[in-house]
Design a protein around this motif. Structure first.
Motif, PDB file in Angstrom:
ATOM      1  N   PHE A 199      -3.702  31.403  11.532  1.00  0.00           N
ATOM      2  CA  PHE A 199      -4.222  32.134  12.681  1.00  0.00           C
ATOM      3  C   PHE A 199      -3.094  32.832  13.451  1.00  0.00           C
ATOM      4  O   PHE A 199      -3.174  34.007  13.735  1.00  0.00           O
ATOM      5  CB  PHE A 199      -4.992  31.186  13.599  1.00  0.00           C
ATOM      6  N   HIS A 200      -2.061  32.096  13.796  1.00  0.00           N
ATOM      7  CA  HIS A 200      -0.964  32.688  14.557  1.00  0.00           C
ATOM      8  C   HIS A 200       0.390  32.444  13.904  1.00  0.00           C
ATOM      9  O   HIS A 200       1.417  32.853  14.443  1.00  0.00           O
ATOM     10  CB  HIS A 200      -0.946  32.125  15.984  1.00  0.00           C
ATOM     11  N   GLY A 201       0.396  31.791  12.765  1.00  0.00           N
ATOM     12  CA  GLY A 201       1.645  31.483  12.092  1.00  0.00           C
ATOM     13  C   GLY A 201       1.368  31.058  10.668  1.00  0.00           C
ATOM     14  O   GLY A 201       0.267  31.252  10.152  1.00  0.00           O
ATOM     15  N   LEU A 202       2.355  30.451  10.026  1.00  0.00           N
ATOM     16  CA  LEU A 202       2.243  30.046   8.635  1.00  0.00           C
ATOM     17  C   LEU A 202       2.286  28.531   8.557  1.00  0.00           C
ATOM     18  O   LEU A 202       3.303  27.915   8.882  1.00  0.00           O
ATOM     19  CB  LEU A 202       3.387  30.647   7.806  1.00  0.00           C
ATOM     20  N   ASP A 203       1.177  27.933   8.127  1.00  0.00           N
ATOM     21  CA  ASP A 203       1.151  26.486   7.944  1.00  0.00           C
ATOM     22  C   ASP A 203       1.729  26.136   6.577  1.00  0.00           C
ATOM     23  O   ASP A 203       2.172  27.000   5.813  1.00  0.00           O
ATOM     24  CB  ASP A 203      -0.269  25.936   8.112  1.00  0.00           C
ATOM     25  N   GLY A 204       1.742  24.841   6.260  1.00  0.00           N
ATOM     26  CA  GLY A 204       2.322  24.408   4.998  1.00  0.00           C
ATOM     27  C   GLY A 204       1.621  24.986   3.793  1.00  0.00           C
ATOM     28  O   GLY A 204       2.269  25.355   2.801  1.00  0.00           O
TER      29      GLY A 204
END
Length: 300
Positions: free
Chosen positions: A134-139
């Motif tokens: 949504f607002h960044g990069l998760d794992g």
């Protein structure tokens, strides 16, 4: 070798691609959209026929692994409609899946689908599709992008990025291009219309990546009314050669046969407004020549 667009009917001279819907879906099913599955072959055929009648020549289906690509159906649909189709490998956000393949084999899976075919009877993919958060990069996003970069280096394939809110594209570029060595011109940043920040768009364009504005087939996004102005701003800033347009039809209700805008809207609704604002030369660049470069690859 000369660049080629890898379609479901084989590799194609990019000059023959024609007017292109650079991001759409003939088939798509996700647990996040219950009851709105795109799973009807005759409906897909009708949508392609309507797109062709409106002047369309090619559609890039961004449906990745595990979300009902119906890849084996695509060659016959392409041949019957006279529309070039490009299929995708890759993975969407984790939330779309009940079960995911073994992460250790993602790069191998993507590469195989690009070079050998999708499943036992499907055509080769011509695009890797992955997704940010949504607002960044998760794992999950970082793992899929690492696998996508490995598959790109093995094949040359372009990588299309789904940005859920049109945000975090700068983080994608830092990871894919800065750390993983993917050339910016092989990266397609999708859904930027969902984050209508002209300064950010110009900054992203300066990287050399393609900027994809894909969603007019939804006809319900709060930022749709800003799409034309966003494109005009980027053209005036000198970035016309990096812009891509797609419909992104993801539900049955959005198809033209269901009284939605569907794939034809890109050409019947949006194209005349673009021509009036930018001129026919810019429209031809965005709808024809840019996709030819974005999806035309020196495959290896």
């Amino acid at each position: 070798m000369s660049p080629a667009v890898r379609t479901v009917l084989g590799d194609l001279d990019p000059a023959e691609l024609g007017v292109c819907d650079a991001h759409d879906h003939l088939f798509f099913a996700s647990r996040l959209l219950p009851g709105q599955e795109l799973d009807d072959v005759p409906a897909a055929a009708a949508e392609l026929a309507a797109f062709r009648a409106a002047g369309g020549g090619a559609v890039v289906q961004w449906t990745p692994h595990g979300l009902n690509r119906r890849a084996a159906e695509l060659p016959a649909l392409s041949a019957a409609a006279g529309v070039h189709l490009v299929a995708a490998t890759g993975l969407h956000r984790a939330a779309h899946y009940d079960e995911l393949p073994d992460p250790e084999r993602w790069a191998e899976l993507f590469t195989a689908e690009l070079t050998e075919g999708i499943g036992p009877d499907g055509p080769r993919a011509g695009l890797i599709k992955v997704a940010g958060g949504f607002h960044g990069l998760d794992g999950h996003a970082r793992r899929t992008m690492a696998a996508a970069a490995a598959a790109h280096h093995a094949t040359g394939a372009p990588i299309g990025i789904h940005h859920e809110l049109g945000s975090a594209a700068d983080q994608v570029l830092e990871l894919l291009c800065g750390r993983l060595g993917v050339p910016p011109h092989r990266v397609l940043l999708g859904h930027l219309n969902r984050f209508p920040d002209p300064a950010m768009h110009r900054e992203l364009a300066r990287s050399g990546a393609f900027l994809a504005f894909d969603g007019p087939s939804r006809a319900n996004a709060a930022t749709d009314w800003r799409l034309l102005g966003t494109l005009v701003d980027l053209v005036e800033a000198g970035h016309a050669g990096q812009l891509l347009l797609g419909g992104d039809t993801t539900t049955a209700a959005a198809r033209s046969a269901a009284d939605g805008p569907g794939m034809p809207f890109l050409l019947t609704g949006l194209r005349p407004r673009l021509a009036a604002a930018l001129g026919e030369e810019a429209v031809e660049l965005i709808l024809r020549r840019n996709p030819a470069r974005a999806f035309g690859v020196d495959w290896h």
